[in-house]
Scaffold this motif. Structure first.
Motif, mmCIF file in Angstrom:
data_model
loop_
_atom_site.group_PDB
_atom_site.id
_atom_site.type_symbol
_atom_site.label_atom_id
_atom_site.label_comp_id
_atom_site.label_asym_id
_atom_site.label_seq_id
_atom_site.Cartn_x
_atom_site.Cartn_y
_atom_site.Cartn_z
ATOM 1 N N PRO A 164 21.554 -10.833 -42.015
ATOM 2 C CA PRO A 164 20.349 -10.486 -40.930
ATOM 3 C C PRO A 164 20.132 -11.579 -40.150
ATOM 4 C CG PRO A 164 19.761 -10.665 -43.457
ATOM 5 C CD PRO A 164 21.096 -10.833 -43.304
ATOM 6 N N ALA A 165 19.842 -11.338 -38.863
ATOM 7 C CA ALA A 165 19.309 -12.304 -38.045
ATOM 8 C C ALA A 165 17.755 -12.560 -38.013
ATOM 9 C CB ALA A 165 19.804 -11.804 -36.489
ATOM 10 N N PRO A 166 17.558 -13.853 -38.285
ATOM 11 C CA PRO A 166 15.972 -14.017 -38.333
ATOM 12 C C PRO A 166 15.235 -13.692 -37.141
ATOM 13 C CG PRO A 166 17.229 -16.055 -38.720
ATOM 14 C CD PRO A 166 18.365 -15.025 -38.311
ATOM 15 N N SER A 182 28.036 -19.605 -36.219
ATOM 16 C CA SER A 182 27.104 -19.133 -37.160
ATOM 17 C C SER A 182 25.779 -19.002 -36.778
ATOM 18 C CB SER A 182 27.294 -20.082 -38.682
ATOM 19 O OG SER A 182 28.423 -20.109 -39.092
ATOM 20 N N ALA A 183 25.397 -19.956 -35.930
ATOM 21 C CA ALA A 183 23.822 -19.809 -35.301
ATOM 22 C C ALA A 183 23.913 -18.828 -34.459
ATOM 23 C CB ALA A 183 23.768 -21.270 -34.558
ATOM 24 N N VAL A 184 25.028 -18.374 -33.542
ATOM 25 C CA VAL A 184 24.847 -17.259 -32.948
ATOM 26 C C VAL A 184 24.780 -15.904 -33.653
ATOM 27 C CG1 VAL A 184 26.222 -15.653 -30.987
ATOM 28 C CG2 VAL A 184 26.201 -18.445 -31.137
ATOM 29 N N ARG A 185 25.425 -16.019 -34.673
ATOM 30 C CA ARG A 185 25.055 -14.937 -35.650
ATOM 31 C C ARG A 185 24.265 -14.782 -36.201
ATOM 32 N NH1 ARG A 185 30.773 -16.503 -37.174
ATOM 33 N NH2 ARG A 185 29.850 -17.336 -39.018
ATOM 34 N N ALA A 186 23.580 -15.909 -36.590
ATOM 35 C CA ALA A 186 22.364 -15.844 -37.468
ATOM 36 C C ALA A 186 21.054 -15.378 -36.605
ATOM 37 C CB ALA A 186 22.001 -17.289 -37.905
ATOM 38 N N THR A 187 21.004 -15.514 -35.362
ATOM 39 C CA THR A 187 19.784 -15.264 -34.433
ATOM 40 C C THR A 187 20.093 -14.776 -33.193
ATOM 41 O OG1 THR A 187 17.756 -16.097 -33.522
ATOM 42 C CG2 THR A 187 19.580 -17.616 -33.574
ATOM 43 N N ASP A 188 19.191 -13.992 -32.579
ATOM 44 C CA ASP A 188 19.059 -13.305 -31.371
ATOM 45 C C ASP A 188 18.174 -14.120 -30.483
ATOM 46 O OD1 ASP A 188 16.822 -12.381 -32.245
ATOM 47 O OD2 ASP A 188 17.445 -10.316 -31.856
ATOM 48 N N SER A 189 17.673 -15.230 -30.849
ATOM 49 C CA SER A 189 16.902 -16.243 -30.013
ATOM 50 C C SER A 189 17.815 -16.525 -28.734
ATOM 51 C CB SER A 189 16.362 -17.138 -30.946
ATOM 52 O OG SER A 189 15.927 -18.308 -30.061
ATOM 53 N N ARG A 190 17.144 -16.145 -27.688
ATOM 54 C CA ARG A 190 17.714 -16.560 -26.377
ATOM 55 C C ARG A 190 17.763 -18.139 -26.306
ATOM 56 N NH1 ARG A 190 17.636 -13.711 -20.690
ATOM 57 N NH2 ARG A 190 18.832 -15.180 -19.399
ATOM 58 N N ALA A 191 16.889 -18.741 -26.631
ATOM 59 C CA ALA A 191 16.642 -20.219 -26.570
ATOM 60 C C ALA A 191 17.829 -21.061 -27.412
ATOM 61 C CB ALA A 191 15.398 -20.832 -27.098
ATOM 62 N N VAL A 192 18.017 -20.417 -28.599
ATOM 63 C CA VAL A 192 18.931 -20.989 -29.437
ATOM 64 C C VAL A 192 20.398 -20.588 -28.855
ATOM 65 C CG1 VAL A 192 20.306 -21.034 -31.682
ATOM 66 C CG2 VAL A 192 17.600 -20.968 -31.690
ATOM 67 N N ARG A 193 20.528 -19.427 -28.469
ATOM 68 C CA ARG A 193 21.996 -19.110 -27.988
ATOM 69 C C ARG A 193 22.203 -20.004 -26.686
ATOM 70 N NH1 ARG A 193 23.102 -12.699 -28.991
ATOM 71 N NH2 ARG A 193 23.165 -12.835 -31.389
ATOM 72 N N SER A 194 21.029 -20.154 -25.791
ATOM 73 C CA SER A 194 21.403 -20.884 -24.524
ATOM 74 C C SER A 194 21.809 -22.284 -24.890
ATOM 75 C CB SER A 194 20.130 -20.897 -23.772
ATOM 76 O OG SER A 194 20.208 -21.653 -22.574
#
Length: 703
Positions: free
Chosen positions: A275-277, A361-373
Motif C-alpha cells: 500500500p502506498a503511503p 520501489s519508491a515509485v510503487r511505494a508512494t504517489d507523492s509527486r515530489a518523490v516521483r519527480s
C-alpha cells in the motif's frame, strides 16, 4: 489529569477527520483542538502521528481553498493555532510544553507559511529556550526543541531569529553520544541552519557561516543510518544526509560505502503492490530523503548554453568581488569531484549497490509527486551514461518512468488532452529519461510486448517536441525516440503522425541551424514517409503546393554537408518518387530552379555531376560532399523512380537531355561499372533500368 489511551485518541481523530470533510464544518471544538495539539507528542506512537497529520493537513488545505489570497489563508490558520500553541510552549507543565513544541514542528511539515508566522510571534523563540532551562533533564523536551529548530532552520525568516545560543546548544547535543535520536535531530538542525545561513550570506555577498565540517556531520549521519534502530533518528539522519549530499566530497564518501548504501536502500519498501503511503507517512518517512540522496549522488552539473555559462561566470565574479571588499578576486574553480567522469563513476557504483531497485520501489511505494519527480531526475542522470541503460531497463526503470509520466500528464480521455499542459522544466526529466532508453534499445525491450505501452509513449514524446518549455536537447531526443518507435509498425507510425502539432513542429526543426536537431527531424520524416500513408500523401502522394514545398525542403537537405541528414532526406525521396504526383512536382522544381537532377546525381557521384546553379563557387561545400554507398543506392533509386514517374512526353525528353548535360548519365554508368564484380549489388537493377530509360529517350550512353 487523566491521559486518554492511544486507541481512544486515534478513534477521536478519525471522528474529527470526518467532520472536516463536512461542508458545513467551520472549525475545531475546544476539546478537538486540544486533542489534535497533543497528538504529535513524542510519547505517542507513529501510527497516531500519522492520523494527526491527516487531520492537520485536511484542515490547512480547507483553509487555503476557502481563502482568496495566500496571506488570508495563512492568517486563518494562525488564528486557529497561534494562541493555543504559544500558551502551551510557555506552560510550566512538561506535557503541555512538549505537545506545543511537537505540534508546531508538525505544522512546519504541513503548512510552513503559517508555522513560520507562529514561530516569529513575539516571545515564542524565547519560550522555546526557556523550556530547556525549565526542564533541564527532560529528554522529550530536548528532542522536541531539536526537531522544531530543525524545521525552523529551513525557513529564511525563521533562521534570522536563531542566534549563537541556539547554534551552541545544537552543536553540544549533536556531539553527545548517549541519545542517538537527540543527536540525529540536533545534527539535522545544525546542517539545515548552516546550509541556509550560507545561502542567505551568498545572496547579500557576506561571509559564509563557519560550523562543523560537512564530512564530519555526514560521518555522524551515516553512522546513525548504519547503527540506529529508532525510526525517528533514521528519518533525521536521512534528512541530514539529503542536505549534505550536495557537497562533492560527501557524495564521494557516501558512494564508496557499500554497507551504508545497502542499508539506505533497504529502507525503501520493496514488496510489490504494498500500500502506498499517503500524506501522513511522508513527514515521518525517510523515503523522500533517500531519493534526494540518490539524485544528488548521480547528478551532473547543469548543461549551460554559451550565453548561460557567461552569465553564470559574471555572477560568480561579482559575488567574489563583493565578498573581497571590492578588490579583484579570483573566480572560484569548480570542484573536480563533480566533473562528468566522477559523476559517471558514482552512478555506476550506486547502481551496483541497488540504487535502481530502490528508485523503482519508491515509485510503487508512494504517489507523492515530489518523490516521483526526484526519481525521474535521478534516472535521467543515470541513463546519461549509455553503459547504465541496460541495467536501468532490467530493474524496471522504463515502467517506473511511465508511471511517473502518467501522473504528470492528464489522462488521454481528459478534456485537457487537446490543450498543452502546464509543465515545468522538471516535468520533462522523466520523459527525457524514457526517450534516452527508447533511443538506444528496441521498443520491445523498453516497453515490453504490449503494443499499447508503445502507443502510450508517443504522446509524452510528441509533447516534448512541441511544448514551448522543452529545450532543444529534449526536442532532439524526443524525435530520436519517436523515430525508433515509428519503425515498430505502420500503426505506430500513423499514431505518431497524428499527434497534435507534432508534424508542424518537426517541419520547422528540419530547418534548424543545429545539425543534430535538423538530422533528427529529417530521420523522423523519413521513417514516417515510409511507414504512414497519410504522411506519404502529404509529402508527395498528392499534387499540390504544400507537398511541392515539402519536396523542395527534402531536396535541399540532400545537399547539406551532414551525411546522416543526406541519407535520411534521400531515403524519404526514394519512397516519395514512387508517386507520379511527386515526380510531377519534381519536374516543376527542375524547370523552376534547375537543381533536382544535379542534387540527385551528386548523391550517386559528386565528382562527375555538376554543382547546382549558384553553388559552383562553394569550394568548401563541394569538397565536403563525399560519396557513400547508402547515398549511391538512394540516389539511383530516386533517379530511376523519377524517370519512370514522368508522364508528360515533352517533359521526359527535357529531363533526359538535362540528365546528360549535368553528368547524371556518366554517374550512373560509373556506378554500374563499380559493381561489375558484384552481381548481387542492390544498385545494379535500378541503375540499369534508369540507363535504359535514358537510352529510350534519345540519350547516348557512353561505354
Amino acid at each position: 489529569m487523566s491521559v486518554p489511551d492511544v486507541d481512544s485518541v486515534a478513534k477521536a481523530l478519525v471522528d474529527v477527520l470526518k467532520k472536516t470533510q463536512d461542508k458545513s464544518w467551520t472549525t475545531f471544538a475546544p476539546d478537538e483542538l486540544a486533542l489534535l495539539l497533543s497528538a504529535f507528542s513524542p510519547t505517542h506512537p507513529s501510527s497516531l502521528h500519522s492520523k494527526a497529520y491527516i487531520v492537520l493537513s485536511a484542515f490547512c488545505q480547507r483553509r487555503r481553498v476557502e481563502a482568496s489570497t495566500l496571506e488570508e489563508g495563512t492568517q486563518a490558520i494562525c488564528k486557529t493555532f497561534e494562541i493555543p500553541v504559544s500558551s502551551r510552549i510557555a506552560d510550566t507543565e512538561e506535557r503541555e510544553v512538549v505537545a506545543g513544541l511537537a505540534f508546531l514542528a508538525a505544522l512546519f511539515d504541513v503548512d510552513h507559511l503559517s508555522a513560520s508566522a507562529i514561530f516569529q510571534h513575539d516571545g515564542l523563540v524565547e519560550s522555546v529556550m526557556d523550556a530547556l532551562d525549565l526542564f533541564p533533564k527532560s529528554r522529550n523536551v530536548e528532542i522536541s526543541v531539536a526537531h522544531l529548530l530543525g524545521r525552523a532552520a529551513g525557513q529564511k525568516a525563521c533562521r534570522a531569529l536563531l542566534g549563537k545560543d541556539h547554534r551552541n546548544w545544537l552543536e553540544w547535543k549533536s556531539r553527545q553520544k548517549d541519545d542517538p535520536e537527540l543527536r540525529a535531530a540536533a545534527a539535522v538542525a545544525m546542517v539545515k541552519l548552516a546550509k541556509g545561513s550560507n545561502l542567505d550570506a551568498a545572496e547579500v555577498g557576506g561571509p559564509a557561516e563557519q560550523s562543523m565540517d560537512d564530512s564530519e556531520l555526514a560521518g555522524l549521519m551515516k553512522g546513525l543510518v548504519l547503527d540506529s534502530r529508532e525510526t525517528s533518528s533514521l528519518a533525521d539522519a536521512v534528512e541530514g544526509l539529503a542536505y549534505l549530499s550536495t557537497n562533492p566530497s560527501v557524495k564521494e564518501m557516501l558512494s564508496r560505502d557499500t554497507a551504508f548504501l545497502s542499508k539506505l536502500f533497504s529502507l525503501v519498501p520493496r514488496r510489490k503492490g504494498a500500500p502506498a503511503p499517503s500524506l501522513e507517512d511522508v513527514a515521518g518517512s525517510p523515503l523522500y530523503g533517500i531519493v534526494v540522496i540518490i539524485a544528488n549522488l548521480c547528478s551532473y552539473r547543469p548543461r549551460l548554453s554559451p550565453e548561460e555559462a557567461q552569465m553564470a561566470k559574471l555572477r560568480r565574479m561579482a559575488k567574489a568581488s563583493k565578498s573581497a571588499g571590492g578588490s579583484q578576486a579570483k573566480e572560484p574553480e569548480e570542484d573536480p569531484l563533480d566533473n562528468d567522469d566522477r559523476v559517471q563513476e558514482r552512478g555506476r557504483r550506486i547502481l551496483q549497490a541497488g540504487a535502481m531497485e530502490a528508485l523503482t520501489s519508491a515509485v510503487r511505494a508512494t504517489d507523492s509527486r515530489a518523490v516521483r519527480s526526484l526519481v525521474g531526475k535521478a534516472i535521467l542522470s543515470l541513463v546519461e551514461d549509455k553503459d547504465n541503460r541496460e541495467n536501468v531497463l532490467q530493474a524496471g526503470g522504463a515502467k517506473a518512468l511511465t508511471t511517473i509520466i502518467q501522473g504528470i500528464l492528464p489522462p488521454p480521455n481528459s478534456s485537457d488532452v487537446n490543450r498543452s499542459p502546464q509543465l515545468e522544466a522538471s516535468d520533462f526529466e522523466p520523459i527525457q529519461a524514457l526517450a534516452k532508453l527508447a533511443i538506444t534499445a528496441a521498443p520491445v525491450q523498453v516497453f515490453g510486448p504490449n503494443e499499447g505501452a508503445i502507443y502510450d509513449a508517443i504522446r509524452p514524446f510528441a509533447l516534448m517536441v512541441t511544448h514551448p518549455n522543452a529545450n532543444l536537447l529534449q526536442r532532439f531526443e524526443a524525435m530520436m525516440a519517436l523515430t525508433n518507435l515509428s519503425s515498430q509498425s505502420p500503426e505506430a507510425a500513423t499514431r505518431i503522425a497524428r499527434a497534435e502539432g507534432l508534424m508542424n513542429k518537426v517541419e520547422l526543426l528540419m530547418l534548424e541551424d543545429h545539425t543534430l536537431v535538423r538530422r533528427a527531424a529529417t530521420e523522423l520524416v523519413c521513417n514516417l514517409v515510409a511507414g504512414c500513408e497519410e504522411i506519404f500523401n502529404k509529402w508527395g502522394g498528392e499534387k499540390n503546393s504544400a507537398s511541392k514545398s515539402k519536396l523542395q525542403v527534402l531536396l535541399a537537405l540532400c545537399d547539406v554537408d551532414d551525411l546522416p541528414t543526406r541519407l535520411a532526406a534521400s531515403g524519404a525521396l526514394a519512397s516519395l518518387t514512387a508517386s507520379p504526383e511527386a515526380c510531377a512536382s519534381l519536374v516543376e522544381l527542375q524547370n523552376e530552379r534547375h537543381r533536382v537532377l544535379s542534387i540527385l546525381g551528386q548523391l550517386v557521384d559528386p565528382t562527375v555531376v555538376s554543382r547546382p546553379p549558384g553553388d559552383d563557387d562553394d569550394e568548401e561545400g563541394e569538397a565536403e560532399l563525399q560519396s557513400d554507398h547508402g547515398l549511391v543506392h538512394r540516389g539511383i533509386v530516386c533517379l530511376r523512380n523519377f524517370f519512370f514517374g514522368i508522364e508528360n512526353k515533352a517533359a521526359q525528353l527535357e529531363i533526359a537531355a538535362e540528365s546528360n548535360r549535368v553528368g547524371v548519365v556518366r554517374a550512373l554508368v560509373l556506378a554500374v561499372k563499380n559493381c561489375a564484380q558484384n552481381t548481387s549489388s542492390p544498385i545494379l537493377r535500378p541503375a540499369a533500368e534508369a540507363l535504359k530509360w535514358l537510352l529510350e529517350h534519345g540519350v547516348e550512353i557512353p561505354v
